[in-house]
Design a protein around this motif. Structure first.
Motif, PDB file in Angstrom:
ATOM      1  N   SER A  67       0.739  -1.158  -0.056  1.00  0.00           N
ATOM      2  CA  SER A  67      -0.049  -0.028   0.028  1.00  0.00           C
ATOM      3  C   SER A  67       0.667   1.463  -0.162  1.00  0.00           C
ATOM      4  CB  SER A  67      -0.906   0.028   1.125  1.00  0.00           C
ATOM      5  OG  SER A  67      -1.958  -0.883   0.996  1.00  0.00           O
ATOM      6  N   MET A  68       1.677   1.481   0.944  1.00  0.00           N
ATOM      7  CA  MET A  68       2.627   2.695   1.018  1.00  0.00           C
ATOM      8  C   MET A  68       3.989   1.909   1.257  1.00  0.00           C
ATOM      9  SD  MET A  68       0.418   5.486   2.928  1.00  0.00           S
ATOM     10  CE  MET A  68       1.721   6.757   2.375  1.00  0.00           C
TER      11      MET A  68
ATOM     12  N   ARG B  89       5.764   1.035   4.343  1.00  0.00           N
ATOM     13  CA  ARG B  89       6.336   1.586   5.324  1.00  0.00           C
ATOM     14  C   ARG B  89       6.159   0.509   6.192  1.00  0.00           C
ATOM     15  NH1 ARG B  89       4.365   7.722   4.299  1.00  0.00           N
ATOM     16  NH2 ARG B  89       5.430   8.122   2.536  1.00  0.00           N
TER      17      ARG B  89
ATOM     18  N   SER C 130       0.008   3.193   5.824  1.00  0.00           N
ATOM     19  CA  SER C 130      -1.180   3.417   5.049  1.00  0.00           C
ATOM     20  C   SER C 130      -2.268   2.490   6.052  1.00  0.00           C
ATOM     21  CB  SER C 130      -0.929   2.503   3.840  1.00  0.00           C
ATOM     22  OG  SER C 130      -2.385   1.645   3.485  1.00  0.00           O
TER      23      SER C 130
ATOM     24  N   ASN D 209      -1.486  -1.197   7.195  1.00  0.00           N
ATOM     25  CA  ASN D 209      -1.367  -1.660   8.526  1.00  0.00           C
ATOM     26  C   ASN D 209      -2.469  -2.511   9.013  1.00  0.00           C
ATOM     27  OD1 ASN D 209      -2.359  -0.733  11.320  1.00  0.00           O
ATOM     28  ND2 ASN D 209      -0.108  -0.281  11.246  1.00  0.00           N
TER      29      ASN D 209
ATOM     30  N   GLY E  24      -2.046  -4.536  12.078  1.00  0.00           N
ATOM     31  CA  GLY E  24      -1.173  -3.989  12.972  1.00  0.00           C
ATOM     32  C   GLY E  24      -2.404  -3.035  14.102  1.00  0.00           C
ATOM     33  N   VAL E  25      -1.670  -2.588  15.076  1.00  0.00           N
ATOM     34  CA  VAL E  25      -2.423  -1.934  16.124  1.00  0.00           C
ATOM     35  C   VAL E  25      -2.075  -0.563  16.624  1.00  0.00           C
ATOM     36  CG1 VAL E  25      -2.272  -4.439  17.259  1.00  0.00           C
ATOM     37  CG2 VAL E  25      -0.614  -2.708  18.023  1.00  0.00           C
TER      38      VAL E  25
ATOM     39  N   TYR F  27      -3.782   2.591  19.495  1.00  0.00           N
ATOM     40  CA  TYR F  27      -3.754   2.663  21.025  1.00  0.00           C
ATOM     41  C   TYR F  27      -5.123   3.711  21.452  1.00  0.00           C
ATOM     42  CZ  TYR F  27       0.725   0.971  20.055  1.00  0.00           C
ATOM     43  OH  TYR F  27       1.767  -0.047  19.545  1.00  0.00           O
TER      44      TYR F  27
ATOM     45  N   VAL G 105      -5.839  -5.683  -2.188  1.00  0.00           N
ATOM     46  CA  VAL G 105      -7.049  -4.830  -1.562  1.00  0.00           C
ATOM     47  C   VAL G 105      -6.886  -3.484  -2.269  1.00  0.00           C
ATOM     48  CG1 VAL G 105      -8.042  -4.049   0.348  1.00  0.00           C
ATOM     49  CG2 VAL G 105      -7.274  -6.510   0.285  1.00  0.00           C
TER      50      VAL G 105
ATOM     51  N   HIS H 220      16.041  -1.632  12.766  1.00  0.00           N
ATOM     52  CA  HIS H 220      15.488  -2.425  13.704  1.00  0.00           C
ATOM     53  C   HIS H 220      14.478  -3.583  13.237  1.00  0.00           C
ATOM     54  CE1 HIS H 220      11.047  -1.440  13.838  1.00  0.00           C
ATOM     55  NE2 HIS H 220      11.649  -0.263  13.139  1.00  0.00           N
TER      56      HIS H 220
ATOM     57  N   ARG I 155       2.946 -11.481  14.060  1.00  0.00           N
ATOM     58  CA  ARG I 155       3.420 -10.752  12.809  1.00  0.00           C
ATOM     59  C   ARG I 155       4.806 -10.811  12.887  1.00  0.00           C
ATOM     60  NH1 ARG I 155       1.889  -4.279  12.897  1.00  0.00           N
ATOM     61  NH2 ARG I 155       2.523  -3.613  10.684  1.00  0.00           N
TER      62      ARG I 155
ATOM     63  N   LYS J 275       4.733 -14.688   1.231  1.00  0.00           N
ATOM     64  CA  LYS J 275       4.209 -14.033   2.307  1.00  0.00           C
ATOM     65  C   LYS J 275       3.351 -14.938   3.210  1.00  0.00           C
ATOM     66  CE  LYS J 275       1.887 -10.200   4.216  1.00  0.00           C
ATOM     67  NZ  LYS J 275       2.461  -8.969   4.538  1.00  0.00           N
TER      68      LYS J 275
HETATM   69  P1  FAD Z   1       2.399  -1.646   3.814  1.00  0.00           P
HETATM   70  O1  FAD Z   1       4.065  -1.712   3.943  1.00  0.00           O
HETATM   71  O2  FAD Z   1       1.995  -0.874   2.721  1.00  0.00           O
HETATM   72  O3  FAD Z   1       1.566  -3.042   3.967  1.00  0.00           O
HETATM   73  C1  FAD Z   1       2.056  -3.934   4.772  1.00  0.00           C
HETATM   74  C2  FAD Z   1       2.201  -5.481   4.043  1.00  0.00           C
HETATM   75  O4  FAD Z   1       0.886  -5.827   3.896  1.00  0.00           O
HETATM   76  C3  FAD Z   1       2.982  -5.191   2.728  1.00  0.00           C
HETATM   77  O5  FAD Z   1       4.147  -5.740   2.707  1.00  0.00           O
HETATM   78  C4  FAD Z   1       1.941  -6.372   1.974  1.00  0.00           C
HETATM   79  O6  FAD Z   1       2.428  -7.597   2.113  1.00  0.00           O
HETATM   80  C5  FAD Z   1       0.669  -6.181   2.584  1.00  0.00           C
HETATM   81  N1  FAD Z   1      -0.148  -5.512   1.838  1.00  0.00           N
HETATM   82  C6  FAD Z   1      -0.234  -4.115   2.074  1.00  0.00           C
HETATM   83  N2  FAD Z   1      -1.124  -3.533   1.037  1.00  0.00           N
HETATM   84  C7  FAD Z   1      -1.788  -4.345   0.519  1.00  0.00           C
HETATM   85  C8  FAD Z   1      -2.813  -4.499  -0.423  1.00  0.00           C
HETATM   86  N3  FAD Z   1      -3.508  -3.346  -0.977  1.00  0.00           N
HETATM   87  N4  FAD Z   1      -3.308  -5.606  -0.838  1.00  0.00           N
HETATM   88  C9  FAD Z   1      -2.572  -6.827  -0.494  1.00  0.00           C
HETATM   89  N5  FAD Z   1      -1.558  -6.719   0.504  1.00  0.00           N
HETATM   90  C10 FAD Z   1      -1.282  -5.668   0.876  1.00  0.00           C
HETATM   91  N6  FAD Z   1       2.915  -0.994  13.475  1.00  0.00           N
HETATM   92  C11 FAD Z   1       1.783  -0.993  14.391  1.00  0.00           C
HETATM   93  O7  FAD Z   1       0.626  -1.796  13.560  1.00  0.00           O
HETATM   94  N7  FAD Z   1       1.543  -0.465  15.342  1.00  0.00           N
HETATM   95  C12 FAD Z   1       2.620   0.347  16.032  1.00  0.00           C
HETATM   96  O8  FAD Z   1       2.362   0.849  16.777  1.00  0.00           O
HETATM   97  C13 FAD Z   1       3.624   0.301  15.167  1.00  0.00           C
HETATM   98  N8  FAD Z   1       4.757   1.194  15.668  1.00  0.00           N
HETATM   99  C14 FAD Z   1       6.032   1.204  15.033  1.00  0.00           C
HETATM  100  C15 FAD Z   1       6.948   1.867  15.507  1.00  0.00           C
HETATM  101  C16 FAD Z   1       8.157   1.960  14.895  1.00  0.00           C
HETATM  102  C17 FAD Z   1       9.358   2.747  15.406  1.00  0.00           C
HETATM  103  C18 FAD Z   1       8.356   1.352  13.717  1.00  0.00           C
HETATM  104  C19 FAD Z   1       9.578   1.694  12.870  1.00  0.00           C
HETATM  105  C20 FAD Z   1       7.552   0.645  13.045  1.00  0.00           C
HETATM  106  C21 FAD Z   1       6.302   0.658  13.785  1.00  0.00           C
HETATM  107  N9  FAD Z   1       5.090  -0.195  13.280  1.00  0.00           N
HETATM  108  C22 FAD Z   1       4.079  -0.194  13.848  1.00  0.00           C
HETATM  109  C23 FAD Z   1       5.210  -1.132  11.890  1.00  0.00           C
HETATM  110  C24 FAD Z   1       4.757  -0.286  10.589  1.00  0.00           C
HETATM  111  O9  FAD Z   1       5.532   0.880  10.602  1.00  0.00           O
HETATM  112  C25 FAD Z   1       3.299   0.049  10.404  1.00  0.00           C
HETATM  113  O10 FAD Z   1       2.619  -1.069  10.814  1.00  0.00           O
HETATM  114  C26 FAD Z   1       2.973   0.760   9.135  1.00  0.00           C
HETATM  115  O11 FAD Z   1       1.623   1.108   9.148  1.00  0.00           O
HETATM  116  C27 FAD Z   1       3.020  -0.539   8.139  1.00  0.00           C
HETATM  117  O12 FAD Z   1       3.283  -0.090   6.817  1.00  0.00           O
HETATM  118  P2  FAD Z   1       2.198   0.383   5.836  1.00  0.00           P
HETATM  119  O13 FAD Z   1       0.753   0.953   6.426  1.00  0.00           O
HETATM  120  O14 FAD Z   1       2.719   1.431   4.842  1.00  0.00           O
HETATM  121  O15 FAD Z   1       2.157  -0.908   5.090  1.00  0.00           O
END
Ligand code: FAD
Length: 452
Positions: A7-8, A10, A80, A84, A89-90, A92, A151, A314, A396, A437
């Motif tokens: 999605s993004m 990150r 995203s 997430n 993801g979670v 708070y 998605v 990390h 996870r 995956k």
């Molecule tokens: P993406 O990287 O876009 O997606 C995650 C994965 O989901 C992808 O690799 C892919 O496999 C799948 N995916 C994504 N989009 C799609 C789609 N549209 N269709 C099918 N599959 C898909 N996470 C938490 O949940 N809670 C926290 O409190 C938290 N704290 C953090 C703190 C720090 C310091 C750091 C470095 C990270 C933390 N994270 C945390 C982890 C992470 O940063 C987040 O979860 C972040 O939101 C995930 O990146 P994203 O939303 O861009 O997802």
């Protein structure tokens, strides 16, 4: 051609934007699909595309002047909402279990068909975002932490502004306070006196989240000794302590007072427990970042502990356990033993859900030093096996560890993975989508040396 949707991208600590299979085409959905398709201010729901970050959703709600609506955000708000949530993801606030509050997906299957789940399957439905189940089997789970579809839209419930909120912080003096604290938290959490996914953090992480390198505090060999941790914690608002609890109470003042009074009575049963008066905490202290996040205001301060080592990177060990003192102790001991063995830097924190808790152990390392990378990875692998032997599984994990974690979910001769593989082969007969995956490999990759 193998493809890998993000999605993004990150997903820091869990693989970022990387695909599992070298040579994959990464589909960066968020690049162009970044519309907030709907914010329903009466039903408190939204419908978003993959490129909508928590910041973007928050800002759109602010821009519309919807003071009555809150979002929930993870510790980093730059990711995203869909990415997430799909990775379970979670955040708070009381809406912190993102998957639990999603409602409705639109998904492109590996064979090209587009489906909508829940009420979205009914043409003209106006309850796609308010009733997640629809009719018949619920398919949504197939698309979470999976490789069965892309998605492109997701609905989500938004939280009503509770009419007031108040962060609180307690410091606990001794490492051994952890077990009784967790025992106290469980009934309070289940009965919703503690209302949000609260955090119990090690004093060391509280020192590190100032954003300063470890060498500011300690230049000797190995890990920071306990006396240095005590000395440095004593300089912070939490004072000399081993564990810090960050929580928030919601609602108007008289309702908060009722709940906070119970919390205080219960927490005070631990000798030496101290409530830190927020009025004494400087505005640049991390406490106020937690205050933002627990009120659904995106923030990025959490990244600061990555400065602990030069070129800080990390990776996380994230086992799930019951909310029990003995489980907390067992997991912390497991992590600390391996920490000593591998000489890595790590910060344990418990995120307490309603009937389980995630221990998040962040290992921080210098990504430019091959030995440091190897130590982090070896340590993680050892902890995953140790945890599985005690009955704990990860909620996870990092892309590189998915095979190992999946292999720990092996009940009844690996029945769950066999089912996952049958579904994968049926929905993705050419095995093109996100191979590997969650440890799920399509037929054409299986048993050919891809598993790690
Ligand atoms: P993406 O990287 O876009 O997606 C995650 C994965 O989901 C992808 O690799 C892919 O496999 C799948 N995916 C994504 N989009 C799609 C789609 N549209 N269709 C099918 N599959 C898909 N996470 C938490 O949940 N809670 C926290 O409190 C938290 N704290 C953090 C703190 C720090 C310091 C750091 C470095 C990270 C933390 N994270 C945390 C982890 C992470 O940063 C987040 O979860 C972040 O939101 C995930 O990146 P994203 O939303 O861009 O997802």
């Amino acid at each position: 051609m193998p493809i890998f949707p993000i999605s993004m991208g990150r997903n820091l600590g869990y693989g970022g934007a990387a695909p599992r299979v070298r040579g994959s085409v990464v589909i960066d959905l968020g690049k162009r699909m970044s519309q907030i398709l709907d914010i329903d201010a009466d039903d408190y729901t939204c419908l978003v595309e993959p490129g909508v970050s928590f910041y973007a959703l928050y800002e759109a709600i602010q821009a519309k002047g919807y003071d009555h609506i809150w979002i929930d955000t993870p510790d980093l708000g730059g990711g995203s909402v869909i990415g997430n949530t799909l990775d379970r993801g979670v955040g708070y606030t009381p809406y912190g279990d993102h998957w639990a509050v999603h409602s409705g997906l639109e998904v492109v299957l590996p064979t090209g068909e587009i489906v909508r789940t829940g009420m979205g399957a009914l043409p003209g439905s106006n309850t796609w975002q308010s009733f997640p189940y629809g009719f018949g089997p619920i398919q949504d789970g197939l698309f979470s932490q999976s490789n069965l579809g892309i998605v492109t839209k997701m609905g989500m419930a938004l939280m009503p502004n509770p009419g007031g909120h108040e962060s609180f912080m307690y410091a606990f003096a001794h490492p051994a306070d952890l077990a009784p604290l967790i025992e106290i938290i469980r009934p309070l959490r289940i009965s919703n006196i503690l209302e949000n996914v609260a955090q119990v953090r090690s004093a060391e992480q509280t020192i590190a989240v100032q954003g300063r390198p470890k060498t500011d505090f300690y230049t000797g060999p190995g890990m920071m000794p306990d006396e240095v941790i005590e000395r440095e914690a004593a300089k912070l608002p939490c004072g000399k302590c081993a564990w810090v609890y960050y929580g928030m109470s919601y609602g108007p003042a008289h309702i908060r007072a009722y709940k906070l009074d119970i919390v205080h009575k219960e927490f005070s049963k631990i000798p030496g427990a101290r409530k830190i008066d927020p009025a004494t905490i400087p505005k640049d202290n991390y406490f106020w970042s937690r205050d933002n996040i627990a009120a659904g205001v995106p923030d990025l301060e959490e990244l600061l502990w990555c400065n602990w080592t030069p070129n800080g990177s990390h990776v996380a060990f994230s086992p799930v356990s019951p909310i029990r003192g003995r489980d907390a102790e067992a997991l912390v001991k497991l992590a600390r033993d391996r920490r000593v063995e591998y000489g890595v830097e790590m910060f344990p924190a418990f995120c307490v859900g309603l009937r389980e808790m995630h221990l998040i152990v962040e290992i921080v390392f210098d990504k430019t030093v091959p030995e440091a990378r190897k130590a982090a990875m070896d340590c993680l692998r050892a902890m995953i096996d140790d945890a599985a032997a005690l009955g704990y599984g990860e909620y996870r994990t990092h892309l590189a560890l998915m095979d190992q974690v999946a292999s720990t979910y092996s009940w009844n001769d690996g029945a769950l993975m066999k089912l996952n593989e049958r579904i994968k082969d049926a929905l993705d007969p050419n095995g093109i989508l996100a191979a590997g995956k969650s440890g799920i490999w399509p037929k054409r990759y299986r048993g050919r040396g891809w598993e790690m």
